[in-house]
Scaffold this active site. Sequence first.
Site, PDB file in Angstrom:
ATOM      1  N   GLY A  35      40.525  35.045  30.746  1.00 61.11           N
ATOM      2  CA  GLY A  35      41.753  34.345  30.333  1.00 61.11           C
ATOM      3  C   GLY A  35      42.330  34.905  29.056  1.00 61.11           C
ATOM      4  O   GLY A  35      42.921  34.192  28.270  1.00 61.11           O
ATOM      5  N   ALA A  36      42.151  36.201  28.852  1.00 57.64           N
ATOM      6  CA  ALA A  36      42.568  36.790  27.575  1.00 57.64           C
ATOM      7  C   ALA A  36      43.602  37.897  27.738  1.00 57.64           C
ATOM      8  O   ALA A  36      43.938  38.573  26.794  1.00 57.64           O
ATOM      9  CB  ALA A  36      41.345  37.329  26.838  1.00 57.64           C
ATOM     10  N   GLY A  37      44.076  38.110  28.956  1.00 55.00           N
ATOM     11  CA  GLY A  37      45.112  39.125  29.163  1.00 55.00           C
ATOM     12  C   GLY A  37      44.569  40.523  29.335  1.00 55.00           C
ATOM     13  O   GLY A  37      45.314  41.498  29.306  1.00 55.00           O
ATOM     14  N   LEU A  38      43.258  40.652  29.526  1.00 57.46           N
ATOM     15  CA  LEU A  38      42.680  41.994  29.688  1.00 57.46           C
ATOM     16  C   LEU A  38      42.315  42.284  31.151  1.00 57.46           C
ATOM     17  O   LEU A  38      41.597  43.239  31.444  1.00 57.46           O
ATOM     18  CB  LEU A  38      41.446  42.168  28.790  1.00 57.46           C
ATOM     19  CG  LEU A  38      41.680  42.000  27.286  1.00 57.46           C
ATOM     20  CD1 LEU A  38      40.406  42.287  26.504  1.00 57.46           C
ATOM     21  CD2 LEU A  38      42.805  42.900  26.778  1.00 57.46           C
ATOM     22  N   SER A  84      39.725  39.032  35.721  1.00 57.20           N
ATOM     23  CA  SER A  84      39.479  38.651  37.123  1.00 57.20           C
ATOM     24  C   SER A  84      39.622  39.863  38.033  1.00 57.20           C
ATOM     25  O   SER A  84      38.808  40.063  38.945  1.00 57.20           O
ATOM     26  CB  SER A  84      40.413  37.517  37.554  1.00 57.20           C
ATOM     27  OG  SER A  84      41.753  37.918  37.457  1.00 57.20           O
ATOM     28  N   ALA A  85      40.630  40.689  37.796  1.00 55.64           N
ATOM     29  CA  ALA A  85      40.814  41.879  38.643  1.00 55.64           C
ATOM     30  C   ALA A  85      39.632  42.831  38.496  1.00 55.64           C
ATOM     31  O   ALA A  85      39.165  43.426  39.477  1.00 55.64           O
ATOM     32  CB  ALA A  85      42.105  42.604  38.264  1.00 55.64           C
ATOM     33  N   ALA A  86      39.130  42.962  37.266  1.00 53.09           N
ATOM     34  CA  ALA A  86      38.007  43.884  37.034  1.00 53.09           C
ATOM     35  C   ALA A  86      36.754  43.409  37.774  1.00 53.09           C
ATOM     36  O   ALA A  86      35.997  44.225  38.316  1.00 53.09           O
ATOM     37  CB  ALA A  86      37.738  44.024  35.536  1.00 53.09           C
ATOM     38  N   ASP A 136      47.125  44.628  37.603  1.00 52.34           N
ATOM     39  CA  ASP A 136      45.764  44.496  37.071  1.00 52.34           C
ATOM     40  C   ASP A 136      44.753  45.218  37.958  1.00 52.34           C
ATOM     41  O   ASP A 136      43.914  45.979  37.471  1.00 52.34           O
ATOM     42  CB  ASP A 136      45.365  43.020  36.950  1.00 52.34           C
ATOM     43  CG  ASP A 136      45.982  42.351  35.732  1.00 52.34           C
ATOM     44  OD1 ASP A 136      46.926  42.915  35.179  1.00 52.34           O
ATOM     45  OD2 ASP A 136      45.500  41.271  35.352  1.00 52.34           O
TER      46      ASP A 136
HETATM   47  O1  PMV Z   1      46.903  38.135  31.495  1.00 53.48           O
HETATM   48  P1  PMV Z   1      46.570  39.093  32.567  1.00 53.48           P
HETATM   49  O2  PMV Z   1      45.576  40.100  32.230  1.00 53.48           O
HETATM   50  O3  PMV Z   1      46.229  38.375  33.840  1.00 53.48           O
HETATM   51  O4  PMV Z   1      47.925  39.923  32.871  1.00 53.48           O
HETATM   52  C1  PMV Z   1      48.950  39.343  33.623  1.00 53.48           C
HETATM   53  C2  PMV Z   1      50.156  40.223  33.674  1.00 53.48           C
HETATM   54  C3  PMV Z   1      51.380  39.484  34.215  1.00 53.48           C
HETATM   55  O5  PMV Z   1      52.462  40.424  34.196  1.00 53.48           O
HETATM   56  C4  PMV Z   1      51.754  38.314  33.317  1.00 53.48           C
HETATM   57  C5  PMV Z   1      51.162  38.965  35.620  1.00 53.48           C
HETATM   58  C6  PMV Z   1      51.098  40.042  36.689  1.00 53.48           C
HETATM   59  O6  PMV Z   1      50.619  39.729  37.790  1.00 53.48           O
HETATM   60  O7  PMV Z   1      51.562  41.173  36.469  1.00 53.48           O
END
Ligand code: PMV
Length: 298
Positions: free
Chosen positions: A90-93, A96-98, A139
């Site tokens: 949940g930190a934008g890195l 979950s995809a990794a 991601d």
């Molecule tokens: O916060 P993350 O790592 O899940 O990145 C999301 C990126 C978004 O552009 C906000 C969503 C997406 O699916 O591209």
Amino acid sequence: MGFGRGKVILLGEHAVVHGCPAIAVGIERGVTASASTAERNILRLSPWGLAIEPDPSGGEPLERAFAAALALYPERPALEVSAEVELPAGAGLGCSAAIGVAALDAIDEALSIQRSRTELAEAALVWERIFHGNPSGIDNAMSAVGGVALYRKGEPLQPLRSNKPLHLVIGYSGESSSTKEMVASVARQLEDDPKRVNKAFEAIEVLVRNAKLAIEAGDHIALGQLLDLNHTILSSLMLCTSKLDEMCQAARAAGALGAKMTGAGGGGCMIALAPKQDQALRLCEVLGQDAFVAEVSA
Ligand code: PMV
């Protein structure tokens, strides 16, 4: 061993969900996984101490994602997948995809299935859909392929080349957020005020196009300015927190060429572009104990 990298979006998050391009980098930190035949299907995640059983209608996204991943392999023995997660969730890195990329990579290896990293990225989209509802696909693509790339939904990654490495510092605000909720908030704003939000997306697209040129030319001063501008537009979409703003300002004051929130926002991480490696280390000190340097070569 299966591996999925973490990713950082340099510019273009959120707009990328609505068809604009974005630029992202794969980082060295990520998720490693191994898979072996077992008596029952189970996904173990450390350091969280989680043991997940697949359930297509389960209450936990991980249960549904694991079920969706296993469904990609109709004829297979029961599998135990163990993943070691080195990214904050949940930190934008792209945590979950990794996990999804690493798990599928490990299962492929255990079942002697050959596929390219691009095919692996495509397969991992089933996983990502469960977490994010309407993912752009950036991601899982970056997690599987890495490097520095321009991404547009539905199109292959376009790798960017440069002879100058990017000295990035990634700082964590300590606040976690839900990508699904943040994406939904932008979708609501778009519905309520399409003129304003489409203008924001158009401006972001211009920044992304200029950032591509700046990266290719090795012009990190220009790139830093573009990061700052992108941060302002994301703030106007109500995606920043005061903590993220403070961290970006502290990074700029300490010599960063530019700084912005990264990923979904509402918490999570920010990035700062350092002019040189030693300055990146200095920025790390300013941004707190969870900050780390990611040196990325295009
Ligand atoms: O916060 P993350 O790592 O899940 O990145 C999301 C990126 C978004 O552009 C906000 C969503 C997406 O699916 O591209």
